[in-house]
Design a protein around this motif. Structure first.
Motif, PDB file in Angstrom:
ATOM      1  N   TRP A   8     -27.247 112.316  25.279  1.00  0.00           N
ATOM      2  CA  TRP A   8     -26.390 113.285  25.991  1.00  0.00           C
ATOM      3  C   TRP A   8     -25.327 113.828  25.049  1.00  0.00           C
ATOM      4  CZ3 TRP A   8     -21.042 113.007  27.204  1.00  0.00           C
ATOM      5  CH2 TRP A   8     -20.598 114.061  27.995  1.00  0.00           C
TER       6      TRP A   8
ATOM      7  N   CYS B  22     -22.228 116.987  25.692  1.00  0.00           N
ATOM      8  CA  CYS B  22     -21.758 118.004  26.638  1.00  0.00           C
ATOM      9  C   CYS B  22     -21.962 119.399  26.056  1.00  0.00           C
ATOM     10  CB  CYS B  22     -20.275 117.792  26.964  1.00  0.00           C
ATOM     11  SG  CYS B  22     -19.739 118.847  28.317  1.00  0.00           S
ATOM     12  N   ALA B  23     -22.715 120.239  26.793  1.00  0.00           N
ATOM     13  CA  ALA B  23     -22.987 121.620  26.365  1.00  0.00           C
ATOM     14  C   ALA B  23     -22.221 122.560  27.295  1.00  0.00           C
ATOM     15  CB  ALA B  23     -24.499 121.872  26.419  1.00  0.00           C
TER      16      ALA B  23
ATOM     17  N   CYS C  84     -23.422 125.768  30.037  1.00  0.00           N
ATOM     18  CA  CYS C  84     -23.448 125.687  31.511  1.00  0.00           C
ATOM     19  C   CYS C  84     -22.205 126.313  32.135  1.00  0.00           C
ATOM     20  CB  CYS C  84     -23.589 124.236  31.970  1.00  0.00           C
ATOM     21  SG  CYS C  84     -22.104 123.282  31.682  1.00  0.00           S
TER      22      CYS C  84
ATOM     23  N   CYS D  82     -19.026 121.308  35.353  1.00  0.00           N
ATOM     24  CA  CYS D  82     -18.321 120.160  35.934  1.00  0.00           C
ATOM     25  C   CYS D  82     -16.858 120.471  36.234  1.00  0.00           C
ATOM     26  CB  CYS D  82     -18.369 118.982  34.973  1.00  0.00           C
ATOM     27  SG  CYS D  82     -20.002 118.299  34.800  1.00  0.00           S
TER      28      CYS D  82
ATOM     29  N   CYS E 229     -27.679 119.004  34.289  1.00  0.00           N
ATOM     30  CA  CYS E 229     -26.792 119.033  33.116  1.00  0.00           C
ATOM     31  C   CYS E 229     -27.621 119.374  31.876  1.00  0.00           C
ATOM     32  CB  CYS E 229     -26.136 117.664  32.954  1.00  0.00           C
ATOM     33  SG  CYS E 229     -25.251 117.489  31.399  1.00  0.00           S
TER      34      CYS E 229
HETATM   35  S1  SF4 Z   1     -22.999 119.984  33.395  1.00  0.00           S
HETATM   36 FE1  SF4 Z   1     -20.999 119.043  32.907  1.00  0.00          FE
HETATM   37  S2  SF4 Z   1     -21.515 117.296  31.571  1.00  0.00           S
HETATM   38 FE2  SF4 Z   1     -23.276 118.666  31.617  1.00  0.00          FE
HETATM   39  S3  SF4 Z   1     -23.040 120.023  29.866  1.00  0.00           S
HETATM   40 FE3  SF4 Z   1     -22.132 121.051  31.637  1.00  0.00          FE
HETATM   41  S4  SF4 Z   1     -19.951 120.504  31.579  1.00  0.00           S
HETATM   42 FE4  SF4 Z   1     -21.049 119.051  30.244  1.00  0.00          FE
END
Ligand code: SF4
Ligand code: SF4
Length: 162
Positions: A12, A14-15, A19, A23, A114
């Protein structure tokens, strides 16, 4: 105690730019300790960024569909100050609820859809230990808050304590 509901993830990273920091919605759950740390590091009054009514020790950051600390490039204004709320430090695990019983139990789950899952660093016991540690910190801060409330202190005075 922390309960983690999810299938194991191997990698994992964080991208958030991809996205759109999915979050970082408004209403992030925070503790009185989170509020205190943010207020001290930023100089902001708590009422500027958080709703001061709690639900059993759980507060929520202000704003509608995005967090008040989210920059236009989807980075977090609190990151470099080292005062991101406990839950923000638990990504990719998200808050699922609290069980208030003899022992307070925090439930977390890997966030849905995610794009960071499967990328980046291999996740090992280190991440699980970190999630456990952060989750227990959250539980302890809720316990402290409920104890002080039981002693008759107001939310504002609990948040302002040393
Ligand atoms: S969904 Fe949340 S944890 Fe996943 S990449 Fe996006 S900000 Fe990061
Ligand atoms: S405090 Fe930062 S990491 Fe947490 S939800 Fe807000 S912008 Fe995202």
């Amino acid at each position: 105690m922390v309960l983690i509901y999810s299938t194991p993830i191997e990698k994992w990273e964080c991208a958030y730019k991809e996205c759109g920091a999915k979050c970082c919605t408004g209403g992030r759950e925070v503790t009185a300790g989170d509020i205190r740390r943010i207020a001290r590091a930023t100089g902001l009054k708590p009422e500027k960024f958080v709703h001061l009514e709690d639900e059993k020790g759980l507060f929520r950051l202000k704003n509608g569909d995005r967090c008040v600390f989210l920059n236009d490039d989807y980075s977090c204004r609190l990151h470099k100050r080292g005062v991101k709320p406990i839950f923000c430090r638990m990504y990719p695990f998200k808050f699922e609820g609290v069980i208030y019983a003899d022992e307070i139990v925090l439930k977390v789950k890997v966030t849905d859809n995610c794009p960071g899952i499967g990328r980046g660093h291999k996740i090992g016991e280190d991440l699980e230990a970190t999630i456990e540690e952060l989750g227990n910190k959250f539980v302890n801060e809720i316990k402290d808050f409920l104890r002080l409330k039981g002693e008759g202190l107001s939310n504002e005075s609990i948040i302002g304590r040393d």
